[in-house]
Design an enzyme around this catalytic site. Structure first.
Site, PDB file in Angstrom:
ATOM      1  N   HIS A 236       0.833  -1.207   0.000  1.00 40.23           N
ATOM      2  CA  HIS A 236       0.000   0.000   0.000  1.00 40.23           C
ATOM      3  C   HIS A 236       0.868   1.258   0.000  1.00 40.23           C
ATOM      4  O   HIS A 236       0.683   2.181  -0.793  1.00 40.23           O
ATOM      5  CB  HIS A 236      -0.891  -0.008   1.246  1.00 40.23           C
ATOM      6  CG  HIS A 236      -1.750   1.201   1.360  1.00 40.23           C
ATOM      7  ND1 HIS A 236      -1.367   2.301   2.083  1.00 40.23           N
ATOM      8  CD2 HIS A 236      -2.947   1.506   0.808  1.00 40.23           C
ATOM      9  CE1 HIS A 236      -2.300   3.233   1.988  1.00 40.23           C
ATOM     10  NE2 HIS A 236      -3.278   2.768   1.216  1.00 40.23           N
TER      11      HIS A 236
ATOM     12  N   CYS B  41      -1.376  -5.091 -15.654  1.00 39.32           N
ATOM     13  CA  CYS B  41      -1.600  -4.001 -14.709  1.00 39.32           C
ATOM     14  C   CYS B  41      -0.845  -4.239 -13.421  1.00 39.32           C
ATOM     15  O   CYS B  41      -0.982  -3.495 -12.470  1.00 39.32           O
ATOM     16  CB  CYS B  41      -3.083  -3.784 -14.462  1.00 39.32           C
ATOM     17  SG  CYS B  41      -3.918  -5.236 -13.842  1.00 39.32           S
TER      18      CYS B  41
ATOM     19  N   GLY C 298      -2.103  -9.635 -13.744  1.00 41.37           N
ATOM     20  CA  GLY C 298      -1.768  -9.073 -12.431  1.00 41.37           C
ATOM     21  C   GLY C 298      -0.506  -9.789 -12.008  1.00 41.37           C
ATOM     22  O   GLY C 298      -0.547 -10.801 -11.307  1.00 41.37           O
ATOM     23  N   THR C 299       0.638  -9.274 -12.444  1.00 42.09           N
ATOM     24  CA  THR C 299       1.894 -10.013 -12.244  1.00 42.09           C
ATOM     25  C   THR C 299       2.345 -10.031 -10.795  1.00 42.09           C
ATOM     26  O   THR C 299       3.177 -10.849 -10.427  1.00 42.09           O
ATOM     27  CB  THR C 299       3.008  -9.408 -13.116  1.00 42.09           C
ATOM     28  OG1 THR C 299       2.886  -7.987 -13.083  1.00 42.09           O
ATOM     29  CG2 THR C 299       2.905  -9.907 -14.539  1.00 42.09           C
ATOM     30  N   ASN C 300       1.795  -9.126  -9.972  1.00 48.81           N
ATOM     31  CA  ASN C 300       2.169  -9.178  -8.551  1.00 48.81           C
ATOM     32  C   ASN C 300       1.702 -10.517  -7.983  1.00 48.81           C
ATOM     33  O   ASN C 300       2.451 -11.234  -7.331  1.00 48.81           O
ATOM     34  CB  ASN C 300       1.505  -8.046  -7.759  1.00 48.81           C
ATOM     35  CG  ASN C 300       1.780  -6.690  -8.366  1.00 48.81           C
ATOM     36  OD1 ASN C 300       2.755  -6.538  -9.099  1.00 48.81           O
ATOM     37  ND2 ASN C 300       0.934  -5.726  -8.079  1.00 48.81           N
ATOM     38  N   ASP C 301       0.450 -10.839  -8.263  1.00 47.31           N
ATOM     39  CA  ASP C 301      -0.077 -12.110  -7.765  1.00 47.31           C
ATOM     40  C   ASP C 301       0.348 -13.293  -8.633  1.00 47.31           C
ATOM     41  O   ASP C 301       0.639 -14.363  -8.113  1.00 47.31           O
ATOM     42  CB  ASP C 301      -1.607 -12.040  -7.679  1.00 47.31           C
ATOM     43  CG  ASP C 301      -2.052 -11.323  -6.416  1.00 47.31           C
ATOM     44  OD1 ASP C 301      -1.436 -11.572  -5.358  1.00 47.31           O
ATOM     45  OD2 ASP C 301      -2.977 -10.496  -6.494  1.00 47.31           O
TER      46      ASP C 301
ATOM     47  N   ARG D 161      -8.084   0.441  -8.668  1.00 46.60           N
ATOM     48  CA  ARG D 161      -8.377  -0.453  -7.544  1.00 46.60           C
ATOM     49  C   ARG D 161      -9.509   0.145  -6.714  1.00 46.60           C
ATOM     50  O   ARG D 161      -9.510   1.328  -6.428  1.00 46.60           O
ATOM     51  CB  ARG D 161      -7.135  -0.616  -6.675  1.00 46.60           C
ATOM     52  CG  ARG D 161      -6.013  -1.404  -7.329  1.00 46.60           C
ATOM     53  CD  ARG D 161      -4.860  -1.548  -6.339  1.00 46.60           C
ATOM     54  NE  ARG D 161      -3.840  -2.498  -6.781  1.00 46.60           N
ATOM     55  CZ  ARG D 161      -2.724  -2.134  -7.397  1.00 46.60           C
ATOM     56  NH1 ARG D 161      -2.489  -0.873  -7.664  1.00 46.60           N
ATOM     57  NH2 ARG D 161      -1.831  -3.044  -7.757  1.00 46.60           N
TER      58      ARG D 161
ATOM     59  N   ARG E 199     -11.582  -2.426 -11.097  1.00 44.94           N
ATOM     60  CA  ARG E 199     -11.575  -3.792 -10.589  1.00 44.94           C
ATOM     61  C   ARG E 199     -12.482  -3.899  -9.381  1.00 44.94           C
ATOM     62  O   ARG E 199     -12.463  -3.036  -8.505  1.00 44.94           O
ATOM     63  CB  ARG E 199     -10.155  -4.169 -10.197  1.00 44.94           C
ATOM     64  CG  ARG E 199     -10.057  -5.589  -9.706  1.00 44.94           C
ATOM     65  CD  ARG E 199      -8.653  -5.929  -9.390  1.00 44.94           C
ATOM     66  NE  ARG E 199      -8.219  -5.251  -8.185  1.00 44.94           N
ATOM     67  CZ  ARG E 199      -6.987  -5.345  -7.714  1.00 44.94           C
ATOM     68  NH1 ARG E 199      -6.085  -6.044  -8.370  1.00 44.94           N
ATOM     69  NH2 ARG E 199      -6.649  -4.736  -6.597  1.00 44.94           N
TER      70      ARG E 199
ATOM     71  N   GLU F  74      -4.150 -13.838 -12.668  1.00 43.73           N
ATOM     72  CA  GLU F  74      -3.292 -13.707 -11.489  1.00 43.73           C
ATOM     73  C   GLU F  74      -2.911 -15.060 -10.904  1.00 43.73           C
ATOM     74  O   GLU F  74      -2.121 -15.116  -9.963  1.00 43.73           O
ATOM     75  CB  GLU F  74      -4.026 -12.908 -10.408  1.00 43.73           C
ATOM     76  CG  GLU F  74      -4.205 -11.462 -10.769  1.00 43.73           C
ATOM     77  CD  GLU F  74      -5.089 -10.727  -9.788  1.00 43.73           C
ATOM     78  OE1 GLU F  74      -4.599  -9.828  -9.122  1.00 43.73           O
ATOM     79  OE2 GLU F  74      -6.286 -11.076  -9.708  1.00 43.73           O
TER      80      GLU F  74
HETATM   81  C1  PEP Z   1      -1.516  -7.827  -9.364  1.00 45.76           C
HETATM   82  O1  PEP Z   1      -1.741  -8.816  -8.675  1.00 45.76           O
HETATM   83  O2  PEP Z   1      -0.541  -7.735 -10.147  1.00 45.76           O
HETATM   84  C2  PEP Z   1      -2.408  -6.655  -9.295  1.00 45.76           C
HETATM   85  C3  PEP Z   1      -2.296  -5.676 -10.151  1.00 45.76           C
HETATM   86  O3  PEP Z   1      -3.332  -6.633  -8.282  1.00 45.76           O
HETATM   87  P1  PEP Z   1      -2.984  -6.245  -6.753  1.00 45.76           P
HETATM   88  O4  PEP Z   1      -1.571  -5.732  -6.727  1.00 45.76           O
HETATM   89  O5  PEP Z   1      -3.964  -5.210  -6.347  1.00 45.76           O
HETATM   90  O6  PEP Z   1      -3.163  -7.566  -6.072  1.00 45.76           O
HETATM   91 MG    MG Z   2      -3.585  -8.934  -7.599  1.00 45.14          MG
END
Ligand code: PEP
Ligand code: MG
Length: 752
Positions: free
Chosen positions: A394, A704, A654-657, A489, A536, A632
């Site tokens: 965050h 994203c 969602g490459t973070n997940d 978001r 989203r 994701e």
């Molecule tokens: C992600 O998972 O890449 C994503 C964009 O979503 P968040 O970071 O909000 O989980």
């Molecule tokens: Mg995500």
């Protein structure tokens, strides 16, 4: 007289014919090829409402609290009803129909009917987009459409906008342009000077069929860059044009697939480019300022449909970034450079939310981890340092959006630093040093004045969008010139209520909850209109909900990241989810047709079909709206074909997940942070196969996640043919350049 011919209209007639018609009249008078037409004057509308005696009732009906979306909807309905149900006086009807008949050969002549508001040249001109356009209208519908244009002055968006800007409703009049349709074989837009730098370069975008496909973004057009002085064509980028808009047999505008043979073909011939350039020079000379022109070609003739001044050329060449090298002083702390820039200030340790009002302008917030409630204080701060969190936390996301330098994940900042201590943090290098280094550090730009680092906005076939997590950042995000929002978001809007949705609804009621969502989304949708904004649905893990009031009712989970979040929670609690969908329905009703819906953390077609069904139940038509999913989890990448069959328009990585779940690396755990690799071959393989399938099936792809701002990922994605990339605010311009460079290289490779 109810109507005047475009031939007789000049710029000075703005008050009687509105901005659009005045501009068309000017072009016609300058001898430029404008399709013939006439204007139903603003005075006609005014006389109509006054003589029918509906004016006072109309203005009273729209005098509502525009933050109350139900009242706004009612106001719109009443105004629409008043106008549509009041008869047009006979002489006015006759005059309009006679003018129409003079123009065409018969009563089947197709015309475009567009509103032209007299206040549309307000400095904040996104107003211009708020009225109606009807294409391929014939005599049968003509008068009805003219009235629809009048009524469009009171769309929910328009009422809201004027109330926001304090612009009195009774001071806006509306004229209507009725103009012969050009049944375009080719069309597009032309900037008579470079839209960012103002350099003497003409930029043309061109696609097959009617221009709506280009203007609405339904197709990626070809791009031509021409030296305005010499007329030399400097760059041609031929895009893959999958669809085109054409007039159907019944006169409606419909989308058709472009035949294989023309998809990759260059739209404009040399002669057509020359002709457009000649017209571009003439129109800019005529107005004396750079113009943004809509054009069309039919039967070999080039027509100019509209011309407006370009408003995006930045005054300054560039704004300096926040600071240079901050020297080699000893580091008090190191962490991750999460938001670039160097900042100095007094430490303000925030352990509890009630410490927030002690944060003064220019202080550095030092905290374990930032929370949604901290955003107002984060805006005042010169910098942010946290104990916990990674690049996707965050604190990192919000500080980037606010443009506040930040160092996250230092481990022990709240214990190492003390209140009032002067420090300097470097958000590029991830370091914190003793003392103030203001002499090297320029003042941080106010948020609304932030400008991209380099002023040139390259035209890319790959769309470059921006991520937004806090509605407050919308203005700054829109100023980047991004092609839209690739991820808005919703979490922040909900978590900042400081109560779980369930608790908030219990206390304040459903209507208040939906209003909160509508307001948060609307701020961003308005700022970007008509650029698309992909919103989203809620995706907060239970550990984040637990910190809110009502959080004691949340399930206790050992692994919140693998738990009750995203679409899983939404499908399990349709009674709560329906309120999010209701917010979307209201936004569509209000005219925010640029809003798109995206579902997070889906695994397979079953998730998608269930979500789509709930969307339908809530009154959102999946056929009419753009909607899609996030990729994701490895499961979602592997099930993309079945999910596509469920009707999604797009899939966004969602490459973070996706990285977290593919590599089994907790994205928030600093002990394994060095293993978090979005470019891992396994992650790339999942992305590659998904893009390939989506291309075959006509589903758009996007990214994203945080990695969309990284050059290597951009290169990989553009080479794979991704449709769009959504980046952090501060990275948008660099991503545009990188995407352009890769596109150029691909083109060169293809001809070598
Ligand atoms: C992600 O998972 O890449 C994503 C964009 O979503 P968040 O970071 O909000 O989980
Ligand atoms: Mg995500």
């Amino acid at each position: 007289m109810a109507v005047v011919w475009l031939d007789d209209v000049r710029a000075a007639d703005l008050d009687t014919v509105g901005g659009k018609a005045a501009s068309l009249g000017e072009l016609t008078a300058a001898g430029l090829p404008v399709p013939p037409g006439f204007v139903v004057t603003a005075g006609t509308y005014r006389t109509f409402i006054e003589e029918a005696g509906i004016d006072e009732e109309l203005f009273a009906a729209v005098d509502v609290d525009s933050e109350d979306s139900a009242a706004l909807a009612e106001a719109h309905e009443r105004a629409h009803e008043l106008i549509m149900e009041t008869e047009l006086p006979e002489p006015v009807r006759e005059e309009i129909v006679d003018a129409y008949r003079t123009m065409g050969d018969d009563e089947e002549a197709f015309v475009a009917v567009r509103s032209s508001a007299t206040a549309e040249d307000l400095p904040d001109a996104s107003f211009a987009g708020q009225q109606e356009t009807f294409l391929n209208v014939t005599e049968e519908d003509l008068l009805h459409r003219v009235k629809e244009c009048w009524a469009s002055l009171f769309s929910q968006r328009a009422i809201y906008y004027r109330n926001q800007k304090g612009f009195p409703h009774r001071e806006v009049d509306i004229a209507v342009v009725v103009q012969q349709m050009v049944d375009a074989e080719k069309s597009g837009v032309m900037f008579t000077s470079h839209p960012s730098t103002g350099e003497p370069r003409i930029i043309i975008e061109a696609a097959w069929g009617l221009g709506e496909a280009v203007v609405s973004g339904a197709v990626s057009p070809d791009n031509y860059v021409i030296d305005r002085e010499s007329g030399d064509v400097e760059e041609v980028t031929v895009a893959e044009k999958k669809v085109m808009h054409v007039k159907s047999e019944t006169g409606e505008t419909v989308e058709r697939d472009v035949g294989e043979d023309r998809r990759d073909r260059q739209v404009l011939t040399e002669a057509e480019i020359d002709r457009l350039v000649e017209l571009g020079r003439r129109v800019e000379d005529h107005y004396g300022t750079p113009q943004d022109v809509e054009w069309a070609i039919a039967d070999g003739e080039v027509y100019m449909l509209q011309s407006r001044p370009i408003t995006t050329i930045s005054e300054e060449a560039t704004a300096e970034s926040n600071g240079g090298d901050a020297g080699d002083g000893d580091h008090l702390l190191t962490g991750l450079g999460a938001s670039p820039g160097v900042a100095s200030g007094a430490v303000r340790i925030v352990t509890k939310l009630d410490h927030l009002d002690q944060v003064s302008e220019g202080d550095v917030i030092v905290t374990e981890m930032t929370m949604p409630d901290m955003v107002p204080a984060m805006k005042r701060a010169s910098g942010i340092v946290t104990d916990e969190g990674g690049m996707t936390s965050h604190a990192a996301i919000v500080s980037r959006e606010l443009g506040v330098p930040a160092v996250v994940g230092t481990g022990n900042a709240t214990r190492t630093l003390s209140d009032g201590q002067l420090i300097t943090l470097d958000g590029d290098k991830g370091t914190v040093r003793e003392g103030r280094e203001d002499e090297d550090v320029e003042e941080r730009e106010p948020i609304e004045e932030a400008r991209p680092k380099t002023p040139v906005k390259p035209m890319t076939a790959t769309e470059v969008k921006v991520n937004v997590s806090i509605p407050e950042a919308a203005e700054r995000a829109a100023a980047t010139g991004a092609d839209g929002v690739g991820l808005l978001r919703m979490e922040h809007m909900v978590l900042s209520l400081n109560q779980t949705p369930e608790r908030y609804i219990e206390r304040e009621g459903v209507r208040a909850y939906v209003d909160q969502l509508v307001q948060g989304i609307r701020g961003v949708a308005e700022e970007f209109y008509p650029r698309p904004v992909r919103v989203r649905t809620l995706d907060a893990p239970t550990d984040e909900f637990r910190q809110l009031e009502g959080g004691e009712n949340e399930p206790k989970e050992h692994n919140p990241m693998l738990g009750y979040r995203g679409i899983r929670r939404s499908l399990d609690r349709p009674d709560v989810f329906e309120h999010e969908l209701e917010a979307f329905r209201r936004l569509f009703e209000m005219g925010y047709d640029n809003v798109e819906i995206m579902f997070p953390l889906v695994n397979d077609a079953e998730d998608v079909v269930r979500a789509r069904n709930l969307m339908e139940d809530a009154g959102v038509d999946p056929e009419k709206r753009e909607w899609g999913v996030m990729i994701e989890t490895p499961a979602s990448a592997l099930c993309i074909e079945e999910m596509a069959a469920a009707g999604i328009d797009f899939a966004s990585f969602g490459t973070n997940d996706l990285t977290q779940y593919t590599l089994a690396v907790d994205r928030n755990n600093e002990n394994v942070a060095d293993r978090f690799d979005e470019l891992h071959p396994a992650v790339l393989e999942l992305i590659e196969s998904t893009i390939e399938t989506c291309r075959d099936l006509g589903v758009d792809t996007s990214i994203c996640g945080q990695a969309g701002s990284k050059p290597r990922m951009i290169r990989f994605l553009v080479e794979q043919g991704v449709s769009s990339i959504s980046a952090n605010i501060d990275a948008v311009r660099d991503v545009q350049h990188e995407a352009k460079r890769v596109e150029q290289k691909l083109l060169l490779d293809s001809v070598r």
